[in-house]
Design an enzyme around this catalytic site. Structure first.
Site, PDB file in Angstrom:
ATOM      1  CE  LYS A  65       8.233   2.846   8.105  1.00  0.00           C
ATOM      2  NZ  LYS A  65       8.278   4.124   8.929  1.00  0.00           N
ATOM      3  CG  ASP A  97      10.436  13.099   9.205  1.00  0.00           C
ATOM      4  OD1 ASP A  97      10.154  13.907   8.805  1.00  0.00           O
ATOM      5  OD2 ASP A  97      10.207  11.876   8.694  1.00  0.00           O
ATOM      6  CB  VAL A 135      -0.958  -0.016   1.124  1.00  0.00           C
ATOM      7  CG1 VAL A 135      -1.875  -1.215   1.199  1.00  0.00           C
ATOM      8  CG2 VAL A 135      -0.076  -0.146   2.398  1.00  0.00           C
ATOM      9  N   GLY A 136       2.130   1.235   0.111  1.00  0.00           N
ATOM     10  CA  GLY A 136       3.061   2.334   0.061  1.00  0.00           C
ATOM     11  C   GLY A 136       4.534   2.089  -0.060  1.00  0.00           C
ATOM     12  N   GLY A 167       8.671   3.944  -0.167  1.00  0.00           N
ATOM     13  CA  GLY A 167       9.387   4.864   0.170  1.00  0.00           C
ATOM     14  C   GLY A 167      10.776   4.604   0.010  1.00  0.00           C
ATOM     15  NE  ARG A 168      14.017   9.796   0.606  1.00  0.00           N
ATOM     16  CZ  ARG A 168      14.318  11.083   0.054  1.00  0.00           C
ATOM     17  NH1 ARG A 168      15.394  11.635   0.713  1.00  0.00           N
ATOM     18  NH2 ARG A 168      13.535  11.859  -0.701  1.00  0.00           N
ATOM     19  N   GLY A 195      11.632   2.004   2.752  1.00  0.00           N
ATOM     20  CA  GLY A 195      11.061   0.807   3.087  1.00  0.00           C
ATOM     21  C   GLY A 195       9.785   0.705   2.176  1.00  0.00           C
ATOM     22  CD  GLU A 196       8.729  -2.963  -0.679  1.00  0.00           C
ATOM     23  OE1 GLU A 196       9.023  -3.206  -1.895  1.00  0.00           O
ATOM     24  OE2 GLU A 196       8.112  -4.068  -0.284  1.00  0.00           O
ATOM     25  CB  VAL A 197       3.615   0.586   4.301  1.00  0.00           C
ATOM     26  CG1 VAL A 197       2.281   0.142   4.985  1.00  0.00           C
ATOM     27  CG2 VAL A 197       4.459   1.581   5.227  1.00  0.00           C
TER      28      VAL A 197
END
Length: 509
Positions: free
Chosen positions: A235, A336, A214-215, A217-218, A220-222
């Site tokens: 995650k 963050d 579902v997602g 990014g730099r 990792g993944e979700v």
């Protein structure tokens, strides 16, 4: 083989029996017992104090790992102690001072399915033989049924599950009729509480089936996963972001983060497959996605707008405050905060996620724990003192003020999507009109520090009392001088006052 700290991951032993009426009563004021503490999680201590003592045995890479310790939170002990032993792990619990001193957990004997069958062989006579025959017949029927069930489940597993080790050695647990959500909510409101003890086992990861990504990014993944039929978020950190995984795991396992506006934690796990290490953080799953994605597709009315920003402020205030006592927590700064790290729940509220850069502070020891993570925050949301490198890195309040700056930018993002007089702006990220899509450190420093620009406030906001109040609030989050910015608690109280005035206005009408 993973070396150093990475050999013994922080894993959760999670088996949830159906709670009885008696179990549903809160166990906050349970008596505390002194327990023997042995194993890596004990550090230099040889004892601990908790509401239950335990002795565990697990097999890790062929080695027998024995541990002893205590459960400081009753619900954790209840969940773990009721887990039936499996070929790779066993835990025995007790209550009483030093009661686990002479307890040694034992793994079940291989192939021992019905402990009472040996007694039948000692009996003689026709009746006993008939009973044994009936039991054997029933066992055969059950064995065939279970084999078919397991084969059908394996056929449903996708190649990704094979890669992450969810087929070989799959361990199943009887959780009764209770759902994951009910059990987690019962044990820890909607947050995590502190994590379970560091029991070396791989149960959690091997019980989860990864369903869809579902997602990405730099870092990792979700994935959306399934645990005993319930949705969970997994995650998967890339190897470059190992420090973030370790930091989040450390926070969730040492700090009482039980709050409806902080992402609920389930477990943390590590697997080593095909010469690579996968680092998993398993949390509640929120199908609405991030606030960033939600705002691009959805416009807001006044009520939903206030619900979102007030819930974010509540979560941030809970992080920032230090709570004293046995059920307390250290003060935490996020570092963050942004719309991509905030998730939208079904009830319209939000919860704050991604604590990989978080900083902890304890007043009692005056100790500031900044972790050991080379990763930096998101440049677009960086405060002036971070961009010009004037931040007091040894002062915890400095990190909280950085969070307030970022909250003001998130508040601006949300307010743009609130409809007033039939008008609404398209979603845009902060400073969209003055920096590129992926701004550099220098781009942001020039805009925020040198030119001292702030996100533009549309004129139409000043014709709406709610947007006018929100505009005033966000400006007080953007002061160039960090010490002049509002606190999270002050923001929460102001938003609550705005929300109450809206309710009063509706009542008067």
């Amino acid at each position: 083989m993973v070396d150093g700290v990475m050999i013994l991951p922080v894993l959760m032993m999670m088996a949830f029996p159906s709670p009885s009426v008696e179990d549903e009563k809160p166990k906050v004021n349970q008596k505390l017992y002194m327990c023997v503490c042995e194993g890596l999680s004990c550090g230099n201590e040889d004892h601990c104090e908790g509401q239950q003592c335990f002795s565990s045995l697990s097999i890790n890479d062929g080695f027998h790992v024995y541990q002893k310790g205590c459960f400081q939170v009753y619900e954790q002990g209840k969940m773990t102690c009721k887990t039936p032993p499996s070929p790779g792990q066993a835990v025995e619990c007790c209550q009483g001072d030093w009661c686990n001193r002479n307890i040694t957990a034992q793994l079940p004997t291989k192939g021992k399915s019905f402990p009472g069958t040996q007694n039948f062989h000692l009996e003689v006579g026709l009746i006993i033989l008939s009973v044994v025959f009936a039991v054997c017949l029933l066992a055969c029927i059950l064995g065939v049924a279970l084999r078919k069930f397991k084969r059908r489940n394996q056929e449903r597993l996708n190649p990704r599950d094979v890669e992450y080790g969810t087929i070989e050695g799959l361990i199943t647990t009887n959780v009764g009729d209770s759902t994951l959500a009910e059990l987690l909510d019962h044990s820890c409101t909607s947050g995590s509480g502190s994590g379970l003890p560091f029991l070396v086992q791989r149960t959690v990861a091997r019980q989860i089936t990864l369903l869809e990504c579902v997602g990405k990014g730099r870092y990792g993944e979700v994935w959306r996963g399934s645990w005993q039929g319930e949705n969970v978020a997994v995650k998967i950190f890339s190897s470059r972001d190992e420090k973030s995984w370790f930091r989040e795991t450390e926070l969730y396992n040492t700090v009482m983060l039980r709050h409806e506006n902080i992402l609920g934690f389930i477990a943390s796990d590590m697997t080593s497959r095909h010469s690579s290490t996968q680092l998993w953080l398993i949390t509640h799953y929120h199908e609405m996605g991030s606030l960033y994605d939600y705002l691009q597709l959805t416009t807001l009315d006044t009520v939903s707008c206030l619900r979102i920003v007030l819930s974010i402020a509540s979560g941030l205030a809970h992080l920032h405050i230090e709570i004293f006592g046995t059920q307390g927590k250290s003060a935490i700064a996020h570092r963050d905060l942004k719309s991509k790290n905030i998730l939208v729940k079904k009830n319209g509220q939000c919860c704050i996620a991604d604590l990989g850069l978080a900083v902890m502070h304890s007043q009692s020891t005056n100790q500031l724990d900044v972790g050991n993570n080379p990763r930096v925050g998101t440049k677009r949301y960086m405060a002036p003192e971070v961009l010009d490198e004037t931040i007091q890195v040894d002062c915890f309040d400095s990190y909280k003020r950085v969070d307030i700056w970022a909250f003001g930018l998130v508040l601006w993002e949300v307010a743009r999507r609130m409809v007033s007089n039939g008008i609404v702006e398209d979603y845009k990220p902060p400073f969209y009109d003055v920096v590129p899509n992926d701004p550099s450190f220098e781009d942001m420093r020039k805009v925020v520090c040198v030119d001292q620009q702030r996100p533009n406030i549309p004129n139409r906001w000043f014709s709406d009392p709610t947007l006018t109040s929100l505009a005033k609030l966000m400006k007080e989050c953007w002061y160039q001088n960090p010490s002049a910015r509002l606190t999270a608690l002050r923001i929460k109280k102001t938003l609550t006052k705005i929300d109450n005035s809206l309710d009063k206005l509706k009542t008067d009408c």
